[in-house]
Write a protein that holds these residues in place. Structure first.
Motif, PDB file in Angstrom:
ATOM      1  N   LEU A   1      -1.521   7.167  -3.464  1.00 30.21           N
ATOM      2  CA  LEU A   1      -2.151   6.868  -4.751  1.00 30.21           C
ATOM      3  C   LEU A   1      -3.372   7.753  -4.951  1.00 30.21           C
ATOM      4  O   LEU A   1      -4.249   7.824  -4.089  1.00 30.21           O
ATOM      5  N   GLU A   2      -3.428   8.396  -6.112  1.00 31.14           N
ATOM      6  CA  GLU A   2      -4.521   9.330  -6.402  1.00 31.14           C
ATOM      7  C   GLU A   2      -4.836   9.306  -7.890  1.00 31.14           C
ATOM      8  O   GLU A   2      -3.934   9.147  -8.732  1.00 31.14           O
ATOM      9  N   ASN A   3      -6.134   9.457  -8.213  1.00 31.54           N
ATOM     10  CA  ASN A   3      -6.559   9.552  -9.606  1.00 31.54           C
ATOM     11  C   ASN A   3      -7.729  10.526  -9.704  1.00 31.54           C
ATOM     12  O   ASN A   3      -8.790  10.276  -9.137  1.00 31.54           O
ATOM     13  N   GLU A   4      -7.498  11.652 -10.378  1.00 35.26           N
ATOM     14  CA  GLU A   4      -8.526  12.670 -10.588  1.00 35.26           C
ATOM     15  C   GLU A   4      -9.212  13.102  -9.291  1.00 35.26           C
ATOM     16  O   GLU A   4     -10.422  13.207  -9.197  1.00 35.26           O
ATOM     17  N   GLY A   5      -8.401  13.343  -8.265  1.00 28.58           N
ATOM     18  CA  GLY A   5      -8.913  13.844  -6.998  1.00 28.58           C
ATOM     19  C   GLY A   5      -9.432  12.792  -6.045  1.00 28.58           C
ATOM     20  O   GLY A   5      -9.892  13.124  -4.943  1.00 28.58           O
ATOM     21  N   VAL A   6      -9.358  11.520  -6.438  1.00 22.19           N
ATOM     22  CA  VAL A   6      -9.792  10.421  -5.570  1.00 22.19           C
ATOM     23  C   VAL A   6      -8.560   9.692  -5.047  1.00 22.19           C
ATOM     24  O   VAL A   6      -7.739   9.189  -5.824  1.00 22.19           O
ATOM     25  N   ALA A   7      -8.405   9.663  -3.735  1.00 22.99           N
ATOM     26  CA  ALA A   7      -7.296   8.953  -3.109  1.00 22.99           C
ATOM     27  C   ALA A   7      -7.704   7.505  -2.866  1.00 22.99           C
ATOM     28  O   ALA A   7      -8.863   7.226  -2.527  1.00 22.99           O
ATOM     29  N   MET A   8      -6.750   6.582  -3.042  1.00 19.47           N
ATOM     30  CA  MET A   8      -7.058   5.158  -2.898  1.00 19.47           C
ATOM     31  C   MET A   8      -5.949   4.432  -2.143  1.00 19.47           C
ATOM     32  O   MET A   8      -4.782   4.823  -2.209  1.00 19.47           O
ATOM     33  N   PHE A   9      -6.338   3.389  -1.467  1.00 21.12           N
ATOM     34  CA  PHE A   9      -5.395   2.533  -0.743  1.00 21.12           C
ATOM     35  C   PHE A   9      -5.929   1.107  -0.812  1.00 21.12           C
ATOM     36  O   PHE A   9      -7.124   0.896  -0.676  1.00 21.12           O
ATOM     37  N   PRO A  10      -5.028   0.127  -1.023  1.00 19.01           N
ATOM     38  CA  PRO A  10      -3.577   0.219  -1.164  1.00 19.01           C
ATOM     39  C   PRO A  10      -3.160   0.372  -2.628  1.00 19.01           C
ATOM     40  O   PRO A  10      -3.981   0.233  -3.531  1.00 19.01           O
ATOM     41  N   ASP A  11      -1.854   0.624  -2.843  1.00 16.23           N
ATOM     42  CA  ASP A  11      -1.352   0.676  -4.214  1.00 16.23           C
ATOM     43  C   ASP A  11      -0.733  -0.649  -4.630  1.00 16.23           C
ATOM     44  O   ASP A  11      -0.286  -0.808  -5.762  1.00 16.23           O
ATOM     45  N   ALA A  12      -0.729  -1.617  -3.687  1.00 12.72           N
ATOM     46  CA  ALA A  12      -0.274  -2.977  -3.947  1.00 12.72           C
ATOM     47  C   ALA A  12      -0.948  -3.884  -2.913  1.00 12.72           C
ATOM     48  O   ALA A  12      -1.325  -3.416  -1.836  1.00 12.72           O
ATOM     49  N   PRO A  13      -1.154  -5.168  -3.226  1.00 13.31           N
ATOM     50  CA  PRO A  13      -1.792  -6.062  -2.252  1.00 13.31           C
ATOM     51  C   PRO A  13      -1.084  -6.018  -0.899  1.00 13.31           C
ATOM     52  O   PRO A  13       0.140  -5.982  -0.826  1.00 13.31           O
ATOM     53  N   THR A  14      -1.878  -6.009   0.178  1.00 14.64           N
ATOM     54  CA  THR A  14      -1.307  -5.898   1.523  1.00 14.64           C
ATOM     55  C   THR A  14      -2.032  -6.828   2.493  1.00 14.64           C
ATOM     56  O   THR A  14      -3.035  -6.455   3.101  1.00 14.64           O
ATOM     57  N   GLU A  15      -1.516  -8.025   2.629  1.00 15.15           N
ATOM     58  CA  GLU A  15      -2.094  -8.962   3.600  1.00 15.15           C
ATOM     59  C   GLU A  15      -1.914  -8.430   5.016  1.00 15.15           C
ATOM     60  O   GLU A  15      -2.752  -8.655   5.899  1.00 15.15           O
ATOM     61  N   ARG A  16      -0.826  -7.714   5.234  1.00 14.87           N
ATOM     62  CA  ARG A  16      -0.581  -7.106   6.548  1.00 14.87           C
ATOM     63  C   ARG A  16      -1.678  -6.093   6.877  1.00 14.87           C
ATOM     64  O   ARG A  16      -2.139  -6.009   8.013  1.00 14.87           O
ATOM     65  N   GLY A  17      -2.097  -5.324   5.864  1.00 16.31           N
ATOM     66  CA  GLY A  17      -3.167  -4.363   6.076  1.00 16.31           C
ATOM     67  C   GLY A  17      -4.481  -5.026   6.435  1.00 16.31           C
ATOM     68  O   GLY A  17      -5.216  -4.551   7.308  1.00 16.31           O
ATOM     69  N   VAL A  18      -4.791  -6.143   5.773  1.00 21.06           N
ATOM     70  CA  VAL A  18      -6.016  -6.893   6.088  1.00 21.06           C
ATOM     71  C   VAL A  18      -5.945  -7.423   7.515  1.00 21.06           C
ATOM     72  O   VAL A  18      -6.923  -7.367   8.270  1.00 21.06           O
ATOM     73  N   LYS A  19      -4.772  -7.921   7.903  1.00 15.74           N
ATOM     74  CA  LYS A  19      -4.581  -8.439   9.267  1.00 15.74           C
ATOM     75  C   LYS A  19      -4.827  -7.340  10.298  1.00 15.74           C
ATOM     76  O   LYS A  19      -5.501  -7.574  11.311  1.00 15.74           O
ATOM     77  N   HIS A  20      -4.304  -6.142  10.039  1.00 18.21           N
ATOM     78  CA  HIS A  20      -4.498  -5.027  10.975  1.00 18.21           C
ATOM     79  C   HIS A  20      -5.992  -4.721  11.145  1.00 18.21           C
ATOM     80  O   HIS A  20      -6.471  -4.479  12.268  1.00 18.21           O
ATOM     81  N   ILE A  21      -6.725  -4.716  10.050  1.00 14.63           N
ATOM     82  CA  ILE A  21      -8.158  -4.409  10.127  1.00 14.63           C
ATOM     83  C   ILE A  21      -8.881  -5.468  10.944  1.00 14.63           C
ATOM     84  O   ILE A  21      -9.706  -5.145  11.823  1.00 14.63           O
ATOM     85  N   ASN A  22      -8.595  -6.723  10.692  1.00 16.97           N
ATOM     86  CA  ASN A  22      -9.264  -7.798  11.438  1.00 16.97           C
ATOM     87  C   ASN A  22      -8.929  -7.748  12.932  1.00 16.97           C
ATOM     88  O   ASN A  22      -9.777  -8.045  13.783  1.00 16.97           O
ATOM     89  N   GLU A  23      -7.708  -7.332  13.249  1.00 14.55           N
ATOM     90  CA  GLU A  23      -7.323  -7.190  14.657  1.00 14.55           C
ATOM     91  C   GLU A  23      -8.108  -6.058  15.324  1.00 14.55           C
ATOM     92  O   GLU A  23      -8.523  -6.174  16.488  1.00 14.55           O
ATOM     93  N   LEU A  24      -8.334  -4.980  14.593  1.00 12.85           N
ATOM     94  CA  LEU A  24      -9.124  -3.874  15.140  1.00 12.85           C
ATOM     95  C   LEU A  24     -10.570  -4.295  15.360  1.00 12.85           C
ATOM     96  O   LEU A  24     -11.200  -3.881  16.348  1.00 12.85           O
ATOM     97  N   ILE A  25     -11.104  -5.101  14.474  1.00 12.67           N
ATOM     98  CA  ILE A  25     -12.467  -5.614  14.652  1.00 12.67           C
ATOM     99  C   ILE A  25     -12.539  -6.434  15.942  1.00 12.67           C
ATOM    100  O   ILE A  25     -13.485  -6.298  16.729  1.00 12.67           O
ATOM    101  N   SER A  26     -11.530  -7.266  16.172  1.00 12.11           N
ATOM    102  CA  SER A  26     -11.502  -8.073  17.398  1.00 12.11           C
ATOM    103  C   SER A  26     -11.437  -7.195  18.638  1.00 12.11           C
ATOM    104  O   SER A  26     -12.129  -7.458  19.641  1.00 12.11           O
ATOM    105  N   LEU A  27     -10.649  -6.128  18.593  1.00 15.31           N
ATOM    106  CA  LEU A  27     -10.559  -5.209  19.729  1.00 15.31           C
ATOM    107  C   LEU A  27     -11.886  -4.499  19.964  1.00 15.31           C
ATOM    108  O   LEU A  27     -12.302  -4.308  21.118  1.00 15.31           O
TER     109      LEU A  27
END
Length: 228
Positions: free
Chosen positions: A133-159
């Motif tokens: 996903l990109e708009n005028e040279g700015v890349a963005m994530f996610p392009d749709a809601p991602t509970e799995r992505g939030v879970k991955h981040i929280n797991e990395l914080i725990s590690l």
């Protein structure tokens, strides 16, 4: 990362998230879409697309849709490729030493992580996110809601809290971008988790890529802006 054989086509329609109708040499073909995201800003009417021919003769679809041209930008939209691209890049001694021991798909507790790296005394977990996903040279994530992505981040914080190093690597599947931002409008919880991770010491990186019709390779680091 290079695809074996790539042909050009014209996008016609997407009946569901797994397949698309594409015109190849004047013939309509049903192809597999290697990205289950919405990709509405990419797969537009008559968009120029690029398709990798499958080496499996038993498959129902002969081609995989792997890239699309959006204006002047060529964007790889194969959601399975960022981990391969990241693996190639890491093995060349980028981010860690050339002697680092790199493993993929490593389970820790009840979770599986994209990479686990041991580099001397350092022990590191790294998650990869592909960005289309990109708009005028700015890349963005996610392009749709991602509970799995939030879970991955929280797991990395725990590690990180357990004493490991932790990284999130955003592989931006195009070249012409200068900034990465979390897509708070689409999923603010992901952006909030990313900001929480940075405050906890998780390293957040974004890399653009050199993309051709039949290849993709990590190129340069770009700026990350986590401000809301």
């Amino acid at each position: 990362m290079k695809y074996e054989k790539v042909v050009k086509g014209e996008f016609l329609s997407r009946p569901n998230r797994f397949i698309a109708k594409v015109l190849i040499d004047g013939e309509e073909e049903t192809v597999h879409v290697k990205n289950t995201g919405r990709c509405r800003e990419l797969l537009t009417d008559k968009a120029e697309v690029f398709l990798a021919q499958s080496q499996n003769p038993a498959r129902k679809t002969k081609y995989d849709l792997v890239a699309v041209r959006k204006g002047e930008k060529l964007i790889n939209m194969d959601s399975q490729i960022p981990n391969d691209v990241a693996g190639e890049w890491l093995k060349k001694g980028n981010l860690f030493s050339e002697n680092a021991h790199i493993r993929r798909e490593v389970t820790k507790g009840k979770s599986r992580f994209d990479f686990y790296i041991e580099d001397g005394e350092r022990k590191i977990f790294l998650e990869v996110k592909g960005v289309t996903l990109e708009n005028e040279g700015v890349a963005m994530f996610p392009d749709a809601p991602t509970e799995r992505g939030v879970k991955h981040i929280n797991e990395l914080i725990s590690l990180k809290n357990e004493g490991y190093e932790a990284y999130i690597l955003f592989v931006i599947q195009m070249k012409e971008v200068f900034l990465f931002k979390p897509n708070d409008i689409t999923h603010k919880a992901f952006g909030d988790a990313l900001r929480k991770a940075e405050n906890a010491g998780v390293k957040i990186l974004a890399m653009n890529c050199e993309v051709t019709e039949d290849s993709i390779e990590i190129l340069n680091e770009i700026e990350v802006d986590l401000n809301e």
